[in-house]
Design a protein around this motif. Structure first.
Motif, PDB file in Angstrom:
ATOM      1  N   ALA A 104       0.834  -1.194   0.000  1.00 36.45           N
ATOM      2  CA  ALA A 104       0.000   0.000   0.000  1.00 36.45           C
ATOM      3  C   ALA A 104       0.871   1.247   0.000  1.00 36.45           C
ATOM      4  O   ALA A 104       2.038   1.220   0.386  1.00 36.45           O
ATOM      5  CB  ALA A 104      -0.920  -0.001   1.218  1.00 36.45           C
ATOM      6  N   LEU A 105       0.291   2.356  -0.446  1.00 31.00           N
ATOM      7  CA  LEU A 105       1.014   3.622  -0.467  1.00 31.00           C
ATOM      8  C   LEU A 105       0.210   4.697   0.251  1.00 31.00           C
ATOM      9  O   LEU A 105      -1.025   4.694   0.208  1.00 31.00           O
ATOM     10  CB  LEU A 105       1.298   4.075  -1.903  1.00 31.00           C
ATOM     11  CG  LEU A 105       2.273   3.196  -2.690  1.00 31.00           C
ATOM     12  CD1 LEU A 105       1.522   2.313  -3.665  1.00 31.00           C
ATOM     13  CD2 LEU A 105       3.296   4.045  -3.430  1.00 31.00           C
ATOM     14  N   TYR A 106       0.921   5.604   0.897  1.00 26.42           N
ATOM     15  CA  TYR A 106       0.303   6.774   1.526  1.00 26.42           C
ATOM     16  C   TYR A 106       0.613   8.004   0.691  1.00 26.42           C
ATOM     17  O   TYR A 106       1.610   8.067  -0.034  1.00 26.42           O
ATOM     18  CB  TYR A 106       0.823   6.954   2.946  1.00 26.42           C
ATOM     19  CG  TYR A 106       0.200   6.004   3.938  1.00 26.42           C
ATOM     20  CD1 TYR A 106      -1.043   6.272   4.497  1.00 26.42           C
ATOM     21  CD2 TYR A 106       0.857   4.834   4.301  1.00 26.42           C
ATOM     22  CE1 TYR A 106      -1.624   5.401   5.406  1.00 26.42           C
ATOM     23  CE2 TYR A 106       0.290   3.955   5.217  1.00 26.42           C
ATOM     24  CZ  TYR A 106      -0.950   4.243   5.763  1.00 26.42           C
ATOM     25  OH  TYR A 106      -1.516   3.371   6.658  1.00 26.42           O
ATOM     26  N   ASP A 107      -0.238   9.014   0.822  1.00 27.82           N
ATOM     27  CA  ASP A 107      -0.053  10.241   0.054  1.00 27.82           C
ATOM     28  C   ASP A 107       1.019  11.149   0.637  1.00 27.82           C
ATOM     29  O   ASP A 107       1.521  12.037  -0.056  1.00 27.82           O
ATOM     30  CB  ASP A 107      -1.375  11.008  -0.040  1.00 27.82           C
ATOM     31  CG  ASP A 107      -2.420  10.250  -0.834  1.00 27.82           C
ATOM     32  OD1 ASP A 107      -2.033   9.477  -1.723  1.00 27.82           O
ATOM     33  OD2 ASP A 107      -3.622  10.418  -0.563  1.00 27.82           O
ATOM     34  N   THR A 108       1.338  10.985   1.912  1.00 31.07           N
ATOM     35  CA  THR A 108       2.373  11.803   2.544  1.00 31.07           C
ATOM     36  C   THR A 108       3.511  10.916   3.011  1.00 31.07           C
ATOM     37  O   THR A 108       3.337   9.728   3.275  1.00 31.07           O
ATOM     38  CB  THR A 108       1.804  12.574   3.744  1.00 31.07           C
ATOM     39  OG1 THR A 108       1.173  11.668   4.638  1.00 31.07           O
ATOM     40  CG2 THR A 108       0.796  13.618   3.295  1.00 31.07           C
ATOM     41  N   ALA A 109       4.685  11.518   3.135  1.00 26.77           N
ATOM     42  CA  ALA A 109       5.870  10.775   3.546  1.00 26.77           C
ATOM     43  C   ALA A 109       5.776  10.380   5.018  1.00 26.77           C
ATOM     44  O   ALA A 109       5.072  11.009   5.817  1.00 26.77           O
ATOM     45  CB  ALA A 109       7.116  11.621   3.314  1.00 26.77           C
ATOM     46  N   ALA A 110       6.523   9.350   5.369  1.00 26.31           N
ATOM     47  CA  ALA A 110       6.526   8.875   6.756  1.00 26.31           C
ATOM     48  C   ALA A 110       7.016   9.953   7.712  1.00 26.31           C
ATOM     49  O   ALA A 110       6.609   9.992   8.879  1.00 26.31           O
ATOM     50  CB  ALA A 110       7.400   7.624   6.866  1.00 26.31           C
ATOM     51  N   ALA A 154       1.581  -2.546  -5.908  1.00 24.34           N
ATOM     52  CA  ALA A 154       0.728  -1.356  -5.935  1.00 24.34           C
ATOM     53  C   ALA A 154      -0.485  -1.564  -6.826  1.00 24.34           C
ATOM     54  O   ALA A 154      -1.573  -1.033  -6.553  1.00 24.34           O
ATOM     55  CB  ALA A 154       1.535  -0.151  -6.413  1.00 24.34           C
ATOM     56  N   LEU A 155      -0.346  -2.347  -7.885  1.00 22.04           N
ATOM     57  CA  LEU A 155      -1.469  -2.595  -8.800  1.00 22.04           C
ATOM     58  C   LEU A 155      -2.528  -3.500  -8.189  1.00 22.04           C
ATOM     59  O   LEU A 155      -3.601  -3.686  -8.783  1.00 22.04           O
ATOM     60  CB  LEU A 155      -0.958  -3.186 -10.113  1.00 22.04           C
ATOM     61  CG  LEU A 155      -0.226  -2.203 -11.030  1.00 22.04           C
ATOM     62  CD1 LEU A 155       0.408  -2.933 -12.205  1.00 22.04           C
ATOM     63  CD2 LEU A 155      -1.173  -1.109 -11.522  1.00 22.04           C
ATOM     64  N   SER A 180      -4.000   9.417  -9.228  1.00 18.47           N
ATOM     65  CA  SER A 180      -3.657   9.401  -7.809  1.00 18.47           C
ATOM     66  C   SER A 180      -2.160   9.163  -7.662  1.00 18.47           C
ATOM     67  O   SER A 180      -1.502   8.599  -8.549  1.00 18.47           O
ATOM     68  CB  SER A 180      -4.425   8.295  -7.078  1.00 18.47           C
ATOM     69  OG  SER A 180      -3.956   7.011  -7.462  1.00 18.47           O
ATOM     70  N   GLY A 181      -1.614   9.600  -6.535  1.00 16.72           N
ATOM     71  CA  GLY A 181      -0.205   9.317  -6.292  1.00 16.72           C
ATOM     72  C   GLY A 181       0.078   7.830  -6.346  1.00 16.72           C
ATOM     73  O   GLY A 181       1.139   7.399  -6.829  1.00 16.72           O
ATOM     74  N   TRP A 182      -0.864   7.035  -5.864  1.00 16.01           N
ATOM     75  CA  TRP A 182      -0.713   5.578  -5.818  1.00 16.01           C
ATOM     76  C   TRP A 182      -0.541   5.002  -7.226  1.00 16.01           C
ATOM     77  O   TRP A 182       0.417   4.274  -7.501  1.00 16.01           O
ATOM     78  CB  TRP A 182      -1.936   4.996  -5.125  1.00 16.01           C
ATOM     79  CG  TRP A 182      -1.918   3.528  -4.811  1.00 16.01           C
ATOM     80  CD1 TRP A 182      -1.499   2.512  -5.612  1.00 16.01           C
ATOM     81  CD2 TRP A 182      -2.354   2.911  -3.591  1.00 16.01           C
ATOM     82  NE1 TRP A 182      -1.660   1.299  -4.991  1.00 16.01           N
ATOM     83  CE2 TRP A 182      -2.181   1.516  -3.743  1.00 16.01           C
ATOM     84  CE3 TRP A 182      -2.887   3.396  -2.398  1.00 16.01           C
ATOM     85  CZ2 TRP A 182      -2.525   0.604  -2.739  1.00 16.01           C
ATOM     86  CZ3 TRP A 182      -3.230   2.491  -1.397  1.00 16.01           C
ATOM     87  CH2 TRP A 182      -3.044   1.111  -1.555  1.00 16.01           C
ATOM     88  N   THR A 183      -1.498   5.322  -8.133  1.00 13.32           N
ATOM     89  CA  THR A 183      -1.431   4.728  -9.475  1.00 13.32           C
ATOM     90  C   THR A 183      -0.314   5.357 -10.310  1.00 13.32           C
ATOM     91  O   THR A 183       0.303   4.683 -11.142  1.00 13.32           O
ATOM     92  CB  THR A 183      -2.773   4.850 -10.202  1.00 13.32           C
ATOM     93  OG1 THR A 183      -3.130   6.238 -10.335  1.00 13.32           O
ATOM     94  CG2 THR A 183      -3.873   4.121  -9.435  1.00 13.32           C
ATOM     95  N   ALA A 184      -0.041   6.653 -10.089  1.00  8.89           N
ATOM     96  CA  ALA A 184       1.076   7.287 -10.792  1.00  8.89           C
ATOM     97  C   ALA A 184       2.396   6.645 -10.382  1.00  8.89           C
ATOM     98  O   ALA A 184       3.287   6.429 -11.222  1.00  8.89           O
ATOM     99  CB  ALA A 184       1.094   8.784 -10.508  1.00  8.89           C
ATOM    100  N   ALA A 185       2.532   6.337  -9.096  1.00 11.60           N
ATOM    101  CA  ALA A 185       3.746   5.671  -8.629  1.00 11.60           C
ATOM    102  C   ALA A 185       3.874   4.288  -9.255  1.00 11.60           C
ATOM    103  O   ALA A 185       4.970   3.878  -9.671  1.00 11.60           O
ATOM    104  CB  ALA A 185       3.739   5.568  -7.107  1.00 11.60           C
TER     105      ALA A 185
END
Length: 681
Positions: free
Chosen positions: A516-522, A569-570, A541-546
């Motif tokens: 999973a991915l978060y939109d902000t850094a840790a 991520a997919l 989204s940041g997730w799919t762009a990443a």
């Protein structure tokens, strides 16, 4: 006397610097002040080109009595959602959960601990249409805070607990895998059910340009040959190009259409929409050779460079919807609409009649007060190109004399990444080196101004000065995407290297062990919830762009680490693609690339050699989903920066192209036509 916003760099915040409201920017000091005074916080979130944000500002925030009430009983905090998407996302989630809808301006009341307890969007200055006035809302919140503070605290606590309990982990498939062919077919069927076969696009009014879903459909057609997928793209792109959502004189797209027919737009023009749509039309031309798609891609690219390019080489965020209509009124669409009388004044009777027919201008009008939004009805054969060009030139010159819409000139890293990709590819397809140079200049700015010594990104800059806000996931992902596209076009491996720096930060700071991915850094500022949204909205989204950038980077470098991260991520696309394909279009497009390989094309040959250039152009024009292209000379430094080029010899002493999947390659070819055949889906 200006308030605290006078020292900010955001154009939106500066628009409120002279309000009588004692605004604070988002900061720990603002919440400390609320604790010291024992008052709640009013959080107002908007952006500079937001029409209703301007309306509420004029009606309420410029009103002395309203400002006095606010200043006496609240700490007022103003946020630019484009500068702080993390703050916007967290509280918008709360607004939508509480009210079932959201939008801007967003109005949220918080405790001094930043916990939300009352929500809304636009509030009028007097009660109307079942809405309370803003003054009534302020009085109601003030009274509740004074008389029922324990109850307010309980409500805030429940809301925060509810937000904290939400997790996307359960939505991911157990094996964290990308979608299979049958799951991508199910997404296609979902889009087909929602497709407007009469007017193009998906769903009803208001209608937004579905650029990311269109990219998925183009890639699905390339992989499967589905004519239905391609037809949805063709119909939608033609309808938008002929509609009022497209600026028929100056190029470029408005944010969305308020109707289902693409006739009347909400006139603000955003960098991200135009970058995404420029690339979509360029890819449609690549697939079909459509003259219309070519024209719209080039005109949109030219619009971005002409209207949004900053002195430092980056791209400004937006043009306002509103402008002075010439009488002192600030009116939406005033810069763009025309009446028959205005056409006659500029063109004379004969050419005005022609222009009215060509662009659909009528006495009744299609907009307010008898004005018409220019469209392009079925006008085949109506005019020769020379006459049309002369009429457009005269209308453009006359329009340029009107008061111009305001420009939000802050540079947002993510959106510039999208523009870099679009301009680089459009320039390469249509032999426009000036567009490639514009993309390169923007990339240079991101490196010089937005990137620090640790390869961390600032989200924004203005006038060449970085903002104080850290980059979010979409910044790292979209900039990496743009740099990888630029590398494919220019053959400069340094852009791959920079993309790798940013993607390493994605893996270290934004990605969890389960994929999973978060939109902000840790290590970012802690909010009441760490934002996490995989759905594509106005932008990927940041997730799919990443996921997309990680996949492309892995294809260029052979990195199993980045490939595995992309595939994990997919998993969210596997979970959501069949249920909500319109809202994860970029994720579906990336999944098509993963299923196809993606194809890896290494073009080796002397720089400046016409044969090398011909193979390179053929590689870039291939429609294989998400294919990556590397260009370099044997033994050059680029072979170190782009491992796909390593150990690729010339063939019979001349340039050659290698088509590979997972670094396993077919026999090389020296024939551009053969290379093109291999890359047609």
């Amino acid at each position: 006397m200006p308030n605290r916003l006078a020292h900010e760099t955001s154009p939106y915040l500066l628009q409120h610097a002279d309000n009588p409201v004692d605004w604070w920017p988002w900061s720990a000091d603002a919440f400390e002040e609320a604790r010291r005074r024992g008052v709640p916080v009013l959080l107002s979130v908007g952006y500079s080109s937001c029409h209703w944000c301007h309306v509420m500002a004029h009606e309420s925030f410029e009103d002395q009595a309203t400002a006095a009430l606010l200043n006496a009983h609240f700490v007022a905090v103003k946020v630019d959602r484009e500068e702080r998407p993390d703050v916007d996302a967290v509280y918008m989630e709360a607004v939508q959960a509480a009210t079932g809808q959201g939008g801007w301006p967003m109005t949220v009341f918080l405790t001094p601990d930043a916990e939300p307890f009352y929500f809304g969007t636009y509030f009028p200055p007097a009660p109307r249409h079942g809405m309370p006035s803003f003054g009534q809302v302020l009085e109601g919140v003030r009274s509740a805070w004074a008389d029922r503070r324990d109850e307010v605290g309980e409500v805030a606590g429940r809301i925060v607990a509810d937000l904290a309990g939400r997790s996307l982990t359960d939505s991911l498939p157990a094996d964290r895998r990308p979608p299979r062919p049958e799951e991508l077919h199910a997404a296609l069927m979902g889009l087909t059910r929602e497709f407007d076969a009469v007017r193009g696009g998906f769903g009803g009014a208001p209608k937004f340009p579905p650029s990311m879903a269109l990219e998925f459909l183009l890639r699905h057609h390339a992989r499967t040959g589905s004519e239905g997928a391609l037809e949805m793209v063709r119909a939608t792109c033609e309808a938008m190009a002929r509609g009022g959502i497209y600026d028929q004189l100056g190029g470029g797209f408005a944010r969305y259409a308020v109707d289902a027919t693409w006739t009347v737009p909400h006139f603000e023009k955003m960098l991200y929409d135009n970058a995404l749509l420029c690339r979509t039309y360029a890819h449609l031309w690549r697939s079909t050779g459509s003259d219309l798609a070519r024209r719209i891609a080039v005109e949109t690219a030219d619009f971005m460079v002409r209207e949004l390019r900053t002195d430092q080489g980056g791209f400004a965020s937006a043009l306002d919807a509103d402008s002075d209509d010439g009488t002192g009124r600030h009116v939406e669409g005033a810069y763009y609409v025309w009446t028959p009388e205005q056409l006659r004044t500029v063109l004379g009777e004969k050419d005005a009649e022609f222009a009215a027919t060509y662009f659909g201008v009528t006495e009744e009008g299609t907009f307010e007060e008898g004005a018409s939004v220019l469209q392009l009805p079925d006008t085949d054969g109506l005019a020769d190109a020379e006459r049309l060009a002369a009429v457009k030139e005269r209308l453009l010159a006359a329009r340029a004399e009107r008061p111009r819409p305001g420009r939000d000139d802050k540079v947002v890293a993510a959106w510039n990444g999208l523009a870099i990709a679009a301009l680089a590819e459009t320039g390469a397809y249509f032999d426009r080196p000036d567009l490639i140079q514009a993309a390169t200049d923007a990339a240079d700015l991101l490196v010089r101004v937005h990137m620090d010594w640790h390869a961390r990104l600032h989200r924004t800059s203005r006038d060449g000065v970085p903002g104080a806000n850290s980059g979010v996931l979409e910044d790292y992902a979209d900039v990496a995407e743009g740099f990888l596209a630029l590398a494919s076009v220019t053959g400069e491996g340094v852009w791959v290297e920079f993309a790798g720096f940013f993607l390493d930060t994605v893996l270290l700071q934004f990605t969890t062990e389960d994929g999973a991915l978060y939109d902000t850094a840790a290590d970012a500022e802690a909010l009441i919830r760490r934002p996490q949204d995989p759905t594509d909205n106005a932008t990927p989204s940041g997730w799919t762009a990443a996921a997309g950038a990680l996949l492309s980077y892995a294809a260029l470098t052979g990195s199993d680490l980045h490939r595995s991260a992309a595939e994990r991520a997919l998993g969210i696309v596997t979970a959501l693609g069949g249920r909500a394909p319109r809202f994860i279009g970029w994720g579906l497009a990336v999944a098509e690339a993963a299923l196809d390989g993606p194809r890896e094309i290494a073009v080796v040959g002397p720089q400046g050699d016409p044969a090398t250039a011909a193979l390179h152009k053929a590689a870039l024009l291939g429609t294989a989903p998400g294919a990556v292209v590397a260009l370099g000379a044997p033994g050059s430094d680029d072979t170190d920066e782009v491992p796909l080029l390593k150990d690729r010899p010339l063939v019979d002493g001349g340039p050659a192209a290698y088509v590979c999947r997972h670094f396993t390659c077919e026999r090389p070819t020296t024939d551009p036509e053969e290379l093109g055949d291999r890359l047609r889906g």
